[in-house]
Design an enzyme around this catalytic site. Structure first.
Site, mmCIF file in Angstrom:
data_model
loop_
_atom_site.group_PDB
_atom_site.id
_atom_site.type_symbol
_atom_site.label_atom_id
_atom_site.label_comp_id
_atom_site.label_asym_id
_atom_site.label_seq_id
_atom_site.Cartn_x
_atom_site.Cartn_y
_atom_site.Cartn_z
ATOM 1 N N HIS A 1 -80.424 45.912 10.064
ATOM 2 C CA HIS A 1 -80.930 44.721 9.381
ATOM 3 C C HIS A 1 -82.429 44.904 9.149
ATOM 4 O O HIS A 1 -83.146 45.358 10.043
ATOM 5 C CB HIS A 1 -80.672 43.460 10.202
ATOM 6 C CG HIS A 1 -79.218 43.184 10.422
ATOM 7 N ND1 HIS A 1 -78.425 42.595 9.465
ATOM 8 C CD2 HIS A 1 -78.412 43.450 11.480
ATOM 9 C CE1 HIS A 1 -77.191 42.487 9.924
ATOM 10 N NE2 HIS A 1 -77.146 42.996 11.150
ATOM 11 N N ASN B 1 -79.180 54.724 14.958
ATOM 12 C CA ASN B 1 -79.137 53.342 14.469
ATOM 13 C C ASN B 1 -80.170 52.517 15.220
ATOM 14 O O ASN B 1 -80.145 52.484 16.459
ATOM 15 C CB ASN B 1 -77.765 52.720 14.714
ATOM 16 C CG ASN B 1 -76.697 53.222 13.777
ATOM 17 O OD1 ASN B 1 -76.733 54.372 13.337
ATOM 18 N ND2 ASN B 1 -75.733 52.367 13.477
ATOM 19 N N ALA C 1 -77.154 45.328 23.474
ATOM 20 C CA ALA C 1 -78.107 44.309 23.030
ATOM 21 C C ALA C 1 -78.880 43.704 24.201
ATOM 22 O O ALA C 1 -78.324 43.436 25.266
ATOM 23 C CB ALA C 1 -77.362 43.213 22.278
#
Length: 200
Positions: free
Chosen positions: A103, A120, A163
């Protein structure tokens, strides 16, 4: 293309030495986004559609300074996109083939960091340092949202970082790590979130 080998992560990092090298790196990034290998003009058109790829496009173009007639334009656009999307990734950062930004918002990378191939980076990632050497990241690494990599940690190949993790110690290859501070919870199929890998 000049190759820089980093033994601690068993990775080779390409360094652009020509306009052609920049295009090869751009093509590897585009492949990570789309799974396709395209001509430069088609990839350029994609920069008007996909903000994340637009940033990586101009990041690559700005990474090559010597004998690059587009350097100053590339640097200007790169800096504009840095502040527009809060993607603070300097063009001097060593970055391998196939960078994927999930994003286009709020990613901060210290210029001393090393990012391997097929990596990533998710939103709200911070790779920082106050002591002149940030993290060294191996190939095929997935870094989830809101992850902080603190100082000179070494992340091995085929690693997944969950995360919200705070990474303060090295993570061995093939591991999945989560938590604050991050700890290894699994060594099974950790690299599964890396799609469209660019073949080295």
């Amino acid at each position: 293309m000049r190759i820089h080998y980093i033994s601690s992560i068993e990775s080779t990092i390409p360094i652009s030495e020509s306009y052609k090298d920049c295009v090869e790196l751009i093509r590897s990034d585009y492949y990570r986004f789309s799974g396709k290998k395209e001509k430069l003009w088609r990839m350029f058109l994609h920069t008007f559609i996909e903000p994340s790829f637009a940033f990586t496009f101009w990041l690559r173009m700005a990474s090559y300074k010597t004998k690059n007639p587009l350097y100053f334009l590339s640097k200007l656009i790169h800096r504009h996109l840095m502040f527009k999307y809060s993607l603070m990734i300097p063009s001097s950062t060593l970055i391998g083939y196939g960078l994927y930004l999930g994003h286009p918002t709020s990613i901060i990378v210290n210029h001393t960091a090393v990012i391997g191939n097929n990596v990533n980076l998710s939103q709200f990632t911070t790779i920082g340092s106050n002591h002149k050497q940030a993290a060294v990241i191996g190939d095929n690494v997935y870094i989830g949202p809101s992850v902080c990599l603190i100082e000179n940690v070494h992340i091995g190949k085929n690693v997944t970082i969950g995360a919200g993790s705070i990474v303060t110690k090295d993570i061995p290859k093939g591991a999945m790590a989560v938590g604050n501070p991050a700890r290894v919870i699994s060594t099974e199929n950790a690299g599964r979130y890396i799609g469209n890998k660019w073949e080295l």
